[in-house]
Design a protein around this motif. Structure first.
Motif, mmCIF file in Angstrom:
data_model
loop_
_atom_site.group_PDB
_atom_site.id
_atom_site.type_symbol
_atom_site.label_atom_id
_atom_site.label_comp_id
_atom_site.label_asym_id
_atom_site.label_seq_id
_atom_site.Cartn_x
_atom_site.Cartn_y
_atom_site.Cartn_z
ATOM 1 N N GLN A 1 14.510 5.978 25.540
ATOM 2 C CA GLN A 1 13.909 7.298 25.363
ATOM 3 C C GLN A 1 12.386 7.200 25.265
ATOM 4 N N GLN A 2 11.731 8.309 25.635
ATOM 5 C CA GLN A 2 10.301 8.405 25.371
ATOM 6 C C GLN A 2 10.141 8.321 23.853
ATOM 7 N N THR A 3 9.130 7.600 23.427
ATOM 8 C CA THR A 3 8.984 7.317 22.005
ATOM 9 C C THR A 3 7.574 7.630 21.543
ATOM 10 N N LEU A 4 7.484 8.324 20.444
ATOM 11 C CA LEU A 4 6.205 8.637 19.820
ATOM 12 C C LEU A 4 5.997 7.665 18.670
ATOM 13 N N VAL A 5 4.901 6.918 18.730
ATOM 14 C CA VAL A 5 4.560 5.966 17.679
ATOM 15 C C VAL A 5 3.399 6.560 16.894
ATOM 16 N N LEU A 6 3.647 6.891 15.638
ATOM 17 C CA LEU A 6 2.613 7.437 14.769
ATOM 18 C C LEU A 6 2.224 6.359 13.773
ATOM 19 N N TRP A 7 0.920 6.102 13.661
ATOM 20 C CA TRP A 7 0.479 5.007 12.793
ATOM 21 C C TRP A 7 -0.707 5.472 11.970
ATOM 22 N N GLY A 8 -0.590 5.341 10.656
ATOM 23 C CA GLY A 8 -1.686 5.694 9.759
ATOM 24 C C GLY A 8 -2.842 4.722 9.901
ATOM 25 N N ARG A 9 -4.023 5.246 10.096
ATOM 26 C CA ARG A 9 -5.212 4.413 10.312
ATOM 27 C C ARG A 9 -5.505 3.508 9.111
ATOM 28 N N GLN A 10 -5.124 3.939 7.911
ATOM 29 C CA GLN A 10 -5.361 3.147 6.709
ATOM 30 C C GLN A 10 -4.073 2.528 6.153
ATOM 31 N N ASP A 11 -3.096 2.303 7.004
ATOM 32 C CA ASP A 11 -1.827 1.715 6.567
ATOM 33 C C ASP A 11 -2.077 0.310 6.027
ATOM 34 N N THR A 12 -1.664 0.074 4.793
ATOM 35 C CA THR A 12 -1.814 -1.255 4.205
ATOM 36 C C THR A 12 -0.469 -1.961 4.073
ATOM 37 N N ILE A 13 0.612 -1.281 4.454
ATOM 38 C CA ILE A 13 1.934 -1.901 4.409
ATOM 39 C C ILE A 13 2.232 -2.578 5.739
ATOM 40 N N LEU A 14 2.058 -1.847 6.835
ATOM 41 C CA LEU A 14 2.161 -2.429 8.174
ATOM 42 C C LEU A 14 0.756 -2.434 8.749
ATOM 43 N N ASP A 15 0.174 -3.597 8.848
ATOM 44 C CA ASP A 15 -1.220 -3.742 9.258
ATOM 45 C C ASP A 15 -1.496 -3.013 10.572
ATOM 46 N N TRP B 1 -2.776 7.798 16.523
ATOM 47 C CA TRP B 1 -3.344 7.384 15.246
ATOM 48 C C TRP B 1 -3.432 8.587 14.318
ATOM 49 N N VAL B 2 -3.012 8.406 13.076
ATOM 50 C CA VAL B 2 -3.110 9.456 12.070
ATOM 51 C C VAL B 2 -4.266 9.059 11.148
ATOM 52 N N GLU B 3 -5.352 9.804 11.271
ATOM 53 C CA GLU B 3 -6.560 9.486 10.507
ATOM 54 C C GLU B 3 -6.388 9.853 9.029
ATOM 55 N N GLU B 4 -7.140 9.157 8.186
ATOM 56 C CA GLU B 4 -7.096 9.387 6.745
ATOM 57 C C GLU B 4 -5.659 9.347 6.226
ATOM 58 N N CYS B 5 -4.955 8.292 6.626
ATOM 59 C CA CYS B 5 -3.534 8.217 6.323
ATOM 60 C C CYS B 5 -3.103 6.771 6.171
ATOM 61 N N GLY B 6 -2.228 6.545 5.209
ATOM 62 C CA GLY B 6 -1.656 5.232 4.999
ATOM 63 C C GLY B 6 -0.322 5.097 5.702
#
Length: 92
Positions: free
Chosen positions: A27-41, A59-64
């Protein structure tokens, strides 16, 4: 408090081991990643998106690590757009 420590420990132990299977997602997949994620680098975001066929990295800005809690309106808008749902009204 101990739940967070246990979850982090499990993830860092490579507990889910899905890396070899993500290439098979059809399937088409949307990958959302918090710019300040400290759990998954954040250095893994591009690699992960590249390994999932037909994926798009946002990229999700201002987000962990928990974008759905930290940026819920943005998450809603991005998910609705990805799903092709038009006419999303912005909450004010």
């Amino acid at each position: 408090p101990q739940w967070a420590d246990a979850t982090l420990s499990f993830m860092k132990s490579d507990g889910y081991k899905v890396a070899s299977r993500v290439r098979t997602i059809p399937q088409q997949t949307l990958v959302l990643w918090g710019r300040q994620d400290t759990i998954l680098d954040v250095k893994y975001a591009d690699r992960f998106a590249a390994e999932v066929p037909n994926s798009r990295l946002v990229w999700v800005e201002e987000c962990g690590h928990v974008a759905h809690l930290e940026q819920p309106q943005l998450m809603r808008d991005v998910l609705f757009e990805f799903a092709g749902i038009a006419g999303v009204e912005q909450a004010e």
